[in-house]
Design a protein around this motif. Structure first.
Motif, short mmCIF file in Angstrom:
data_model
loop_
_atom_site.label_atom_id
_atom_site.label_comp_id
_atom_site.label_asym_id
_atom_site.label_seq_id
_atom_site.Cartn_x
_atom_site.Cartn_y
_atom_site.Cartn_z
N ILE A 151 0.94 -1.29 0.01
CA ILE A 151 0.01 0.04 0.03
C ILE A 151 0.91 1.30 0.04
N LYS A 179 0.94 5.37 0.35
CA LYS A 179 0.02 6.65 0.83
C LYS A 179 0.64 7.78 0.41
N TYR A 212 0.75 12.03 -0.23
CA TYR A 212 0.03 13.20 0.05
C TYR A 212 1.14 14.48 -0.11
N ASN A 221 -7.40 4.65 -4.40
CA ASN A 221 -8.31 5.01 -3.77
C ASN A 221 -9.68 4.47 -3.91
N ILE A 259 -4.28 6.70 -2.19
CA ILE A 259 -3.63 5.48 -1.38
C ILE A 259 -3.71 4.23 -2.57
N ARG A 265 -3.10 0.54 -3.99
CA ARG A 265 -2.71 -0.70 -3.46
C ARG A 265 -2.43 -1.71 -4.83
#
Lengths: 114, 242
Positions: B107, B109, B111, B151, B180, B182
């Motif tokens: 995963i 993340k 931002y 997402n 996010i 995956r």
């Protein structure tokens, strides 16, 4: 000696210019024949220097030896025994013998070797 | 210069000899080198390799023949053909993205730069752009990711990833930070593709100070693609292999 060298060079040039090639299956026979005729040419040079040159002997040796060598190689191939070694050792040895005589003849033109 | 008969004859015969030799040289023969132990070994290795290849091909051939036979046999009984078609359906759905998948993977993340202090002169350097996500996506694909979602939106063959001002558009909807990602696949490979020094992810994190947190996850869920593929202009042509 010079004559033979010039001749081989001229012949090589002609051969490269000619568009013909052998069938590769015959290459072994031709190789042995080349060895035999090379020996004959050396023998011819030697006898020429010794003033014992005989056209009949030279020509019969040149063609006869080549044909016999090629024939030996062919027979050896048929029988499965590498008989062409006989031709290689015989003519290879004789080429060196002849060359040794030629050297001595050329080096000591006036000495007892002549 | 006087040339006697003997010398002339030698000249002629050596010309013949020269022709023989040069014609011989022209024909580019393989040399009559005796077979060495090394060349014998190399030849044997080659032979072994080729033989194993032949055997593999034979096995594959047999496999395909059996497959063909089973398909031919299926046509006579209805229940087994339904099973076969169901298996095909599952694999087709997995490939097209219409089936939710789960498995091990990572995963990520992502931002915008959370610090107050900005990095460059341009504020654009501190926000994530569609290209950043796209590059990470490509890195994951190269590393062998089998299924990817961003997402919660499955990335399929028709998915776009397009800047829409403060958000990114994917599969026709807009998503905002944090992104996010995956990805199911070989965890080590995927991790290396985004986290190793010199990769795009590494540059994002350490040079542009953009939030980038990859994590290994053993049981990932990737949702199915909710949209539909519709072909208005493209028509199927011929029968492809598989």
């Amino acid at each position: 000696m010079i004559f033979a060298l010039i001749g081989i060079l001229v012949g090589a040039v002609i051969g490269f210019l000619l568009p013909y090639t052998y069938n590769t299956a015959y290459s072994l026979y031709i190789t042995v024949a080349i060895l035999a005729s090379l020996d004959s040419v050396f023998g011819g040079i030697r006898s020429n220097l010794e003033n014992k040159f005989d056209i009949k002997v030279f020509l019969s040796g040149f063609f006869g030896n080549s044909i016999l060598a090629a024939f030996l190689a062919y027979i050896g191939d048929r029988l499965g025994v590498p008989l062409y070694f006989a031709a290689i050792f015989t003519f290879g040895g004789r080429i060196f013998d002849n060359f040794a005589s030629i050297r001595r003849l050329l080096l000591y033109k006036t000495s007892q070797y002549k | 210069m006087q040339i006697d008969k003997g010398k002339f004859l030698i000249l002629v015969s050596s010309i013949g000899l020269g022709i023989l030799i040069s014609t011989m040289m022209k024909s580019n023969l393989e040399s009559y080198v005796p077979v060495t132990l090394l060349s014998l070994e190399v030849m044997q290795e080659d032979l072994k390799f080729i033989n194993s290849e032949v055997n593999e091909l034979k096995d594959e051939f047999k496999e395909k023949e059996e497959e063909l036979k089973s398909i031919k046999g299926l046509s006579y009984s209805d229940s087994t053909i339904v099973d076969k078609l169901n298996i095909d359906l599952v694999s087709s759905k997995s490939i097209s993205g219409h089936m939710a998948l789960e498995g091990p993977g990572i995963i990520i993340k992502m931002y915008d730069n959370p610090e107050d202090e900005i990095i460059g002169q341009d504020v654009n350097d501190d926000v994530i752009h569609d290209v950043d996500v796209l590059n990470i996506l490509n890195d994951l694909r190269v590393a062998g990711a089998e299924a990817i979602s961003i997402n919660g939106e499955r990335v399929v063959s028709s998915s776009e990833l397009k800047c829409r001002g403060p958000v990114i558009g994917i599969n026709g909807i807009s998503i905002g930070t944090p992104f996010i990602i995956r990805a199911i696949g070989d965890q080590k490979l995927l991790m290396a593709a985004v986290n190793a020094p010199g990769t795009y992810g590494d540059a994002l994190k350490n040079i542009f100070a953009i939030g980038f947190e990859p994590e290994v996850e053993d049981d990932l869920f990737i949702p199915a693609y909710s949209g539909n593929f519709s072909f208005k202009y493209a028509k199927p042509k011929g029968e492809g292999d598989k």
